[in-house]
Scaffold this motif. Structure first.
Motif: not given
Length: 284
Positions: A15-16, A48-50, A121-124, A256-259
């Protein structure tokens, strides 16, 4: 050039949070709705992770300065959108899925929040495709293009694997099967895939200062290193990730992580960078 291995075996769960904002632009009125009384979280970035900046409730009228693509959000009525609205008075972003703007998607005349390109935009890389364990390079191409404000070939926010496979194909490899004689991808492959998307990139070796200065100047970088030195990983695997921006910390998208968007120091990125098969950046 020697073929560089960028393989990866398992996803890492972490998480972050992400901090930042956008500049004020031409305003358009809108109203918050469909939260069923729970309220809508104001976010520091279009994900929504921010960081949460507070709540607004149904009926609240706001002025939108700009809009940007980010994480897809589904409201309480089942409507999904990847659009986010920046509201200067709130200092952050609202998910457009919950906003009544009078338009189905973009508001005509309202600019993109693209003062420094696009948005992180994180991309797994893990979607069950044959090469998912080696697709950190193609996935980083996709996230770097999005951070630069460029829509990747084949991009669909609800199915990012299509764009990842397209990036692998743009590198000259068959995305439909795993060739046991071809492991991972290298910097030249990344540059080739970016060019297929109309983006000219520069590969820089052994100069992290120049590479990070490029990020601080508002442009993303695909960075080569080893996951063993990442505080959220520890796996001894050569790797590609995207450094998408800078807001006092470097905004890192690790396929390599979650989004999730990570915030990393220069020291953390230096440790990741300083490995065999690392020490390279592809500058967009």
């Amino acid at each position: 050039m020697k073929r560089l291995l960028r393989s990866l075996l398992l996803p890492v769960l972490v998480t972050s949070a992400l901090l930042g904002g956008a500049t004020t632009a031409t305003a358009a009125p809108a109203t918050v709705g469909n939260t069923d009384g729970d309220g809508l979280t104001v976010r520091s970035r279009p994900t929504s992770a921010s960081t949460s900046l507070g709540l607004v409730f149904d009926g609240r009228r706001v002025d939108i300065s700009c809009q940007v693509r980010g994480q897809s959000v589904t409201n309480t009525r089942g409507f999904t959108s990847d659009l986010w609205d920046h509201v200067p008075a709130l200092g952050g972003y609202l998910a457009d899925a919950y906003m009544s703007t009078g338009h189905d998607y973009r508001i005509p005349g309202v600019p993109d929040c693209g003062g420094q390109g696009g948005s992180p935009v994180p991309v797994s890389q893990f979607h069950g495709q044959p090469n998912q364990g080696e697709d950190c390079g193609p996935a980083s191409v996709v996230s770097a293009l999005l951070a630069a404000g460029v829509t990747p070939r084949g991009w669909n926010a609800s199915r990012p694997v299509t764009a990842i496979n397209q990036a692998r194909a743009d590198m000259g490899y068959d995305p439909s099967w795993n060739d046991p004689n071809k492991f991972g991808t290298n910097e030249g492959d990344v540059k080739r895939a970016l060019a297929r998307n109309g983006v000219t990139a520069t590969v820089v070796f052994n100069d992290l200062n120049r590479t990070l200065a490029h990020v601080r100047g508002g442009r993303p970088v695909v960075l080569a290193g080893n996951m063993v030195s990442l505080p959220w990983s520890g796996r001894n695997v050569p790797h590609f990730l995207t450094v998408a921006g800078y807001d006092g910390a470097y905004l890192v998208l690790d396929p390599a992580s979650q989004a999730i968007v990570y915030r990393a120091s220069a020291a953390t990125l230096s440790a990741y960078y300083d490995h065999n098969l690392g020490r390279a950046g592809v500058l967009l």
